[in-house]
Motif scaffolding. Structure first.
Motif, mmCIF file in Angstrom:
data_model
loop_
_atom_site.group_PDB
_atom_site.id
_atom_site.type_symbol
_atom_site.label_atom_id
_atom_site.label_comp_id
_atom_site.label_asym_id
_atom_site.label_seq_id
_atom_site.Cartn_x
_atom_site.Cartn_y
_atom_site.Cartn_z
ATOM 1 N N ARG A 1 1.930 9.149 -6.094
ATOM 2 C CA ARG A 1 2.333 10.520 -5.777
ATOM 3 C C ARG A 1 3.401 11.008 -6.747
ATOM 4 O O ARG A 1 3.340 12.131 -7.245
ATOM 5 C CB ARG A 1 2.866 10.601 -4.344
ATOM 6 N N LYS A 2 4.365 10.150 -7.071
ATOM 7 C CA LYS A 2 5.415 10.548 -8.009
ATOM 8 C C LYS A 2 4.867 10.732 -9.418
ATOM 9 O O LYS A 2 5.316 11.615 -10.147
ATOM 10 C CB LYS A 2 6.540 9.525 -8.007
ATOM 11 N N GLN A 3 3.883 9.913 -9.804
ATOM 12 C CA GLN A 3 3.281 10.062 -11.118
ATOM 13 C C GLN A 3 2.499 11.371 -11.219
ATOM 14 O O GLN A 3 2.561 12.056 -12.236
ATOM 15 C CB GLN A 3 2.358 8.880 -11.420
ATOM 16 N N ARG A 4 1.767 11.724 -10.142
ATOM 17 C CA ARG A 4 1.054 13.005 -10.140
ATOM 18 C C ARG A 4 2.026 14.171 -10.178
ATOM 19 O O ARG A 4 1.788 15.167 -10.875
ATOM 20 C CB ARG A 4 0.183 13.113 -8.883
ATOM 21 N N LYS A 5 3.127 14.046 -9.456
ATOM 22 C CA LYS A 5 4.127 15.113 -9.427
ATOM 23 C C LYS A 5 4.795 15.269 -10.802
ATOM 24 O O LYS A 5 5.112 16.380 -11.225
ATOM 25 C CB LYS A 5 5.177 14.818 -8.353
ATOM 26 N N SER B 1 1.122 4.037 -3.021
ATOM 27 C CA SER B 1 0.814 5.446 -2.782
ATOM 28 C C SER B 1 1.993 6.339 -3.174
ATOM 29 O O SER B 1 1.799 7.421 -3.733
ATOM 30 C CB SER B 1 0.429 5.674 -1.327
ATOM 31 N N GLU B 2 3.204 5.897 -2.909
ATOM 32 C CA GLU B 2 4.382 6.675 -3.311
ATOM 33 C C GLU B 2 4.503 6.732 -4.832
ATOM 34 O O GLU B 2 4.847 7.760 -5.403
ATOM 35 C CB GLU B 2 5.655 6.074 -2.709
ATOM 36 N N TYR B 3 4.224 5.610 -5.495
ATOM 37 C CA TYR B 3 4.271 5.570 -6.956
ATOM 38 C C TYR B 3 3.242 6.536 -7.552
ATOM 39 O O TYR B 3 3.548 7.296 -8.464
ATOM 40 C CB TYR B 3 4.027 4.146 -7.441
ATOM 41 N N THR C 1 0.828 -1.205 0.000
ATOM 42 C CA THR C 1 0.000 0.000 0.000
ATOM 43 C C THR C 1 0.864 1.257 0.000
ATOM 44 O O THR C 1 0.601 2.200 -0.755
ATOM 45 C CB THR C 1 -0.930 0.005 1.229
ATOM 46 N N TYR C 2 1.886 1.261 0.831
ATOM 47 C CA TYR C 2 2.781 2.414 0.885
ATOM 48 C C TYR C 2 3.505 2.602 -0.449
ATOM 49 O O TYR C 2 3.620 3.717 -0.955
ATOM 50 C CB TYR C 2 3.800 2.244 2.009
ATOM 51 N N GLY C 3 3.983 1.519 -1.036
ATOM 52 C CA GLY C 3 4.669 1.605 -2.321
ATOM 53 C C GLY C 3 3.769 2.139 -3.422
ATOM 54 O O GLY C 3 4.191 2.965 -4.237
#
Length: 57
Positions: free
Chosen positions: A50-54, A46-48, A42-44
């Motif tokens: 977040r980086k795609q949105r950024k 969400s980080e993925y 789940t954490y991975g």
């Protein structure tokens, strides 16, 4: 100092073993490991995301 730390990390589990030798009935690894794996996934994700949105911005 780094060599000492590496040896400590590698040998500490052997020194702190709760069951000497091979036990006849090993303890099964169940619920907790599954929860930790699910939390990691789940954490991975969400980080993925977040980086795609950024990256889009």
């Amino acid at each position: 100092m780094r060599i000492f730390f590496n040896l400590l990390v590698l040998l500490l589990p052997i020194l702190t073993s709760a069951q000497p030798g091979m036990p006849n009935n090993p303890t099964p690894i169940n619920g907790l490991v599954g929860l930790l794996a699910a939390a990691g996934v789940t954490y991975g994700l969400s980080e993925y995301a977040r980086k795609q949105r950024k990256k889009k911005d």
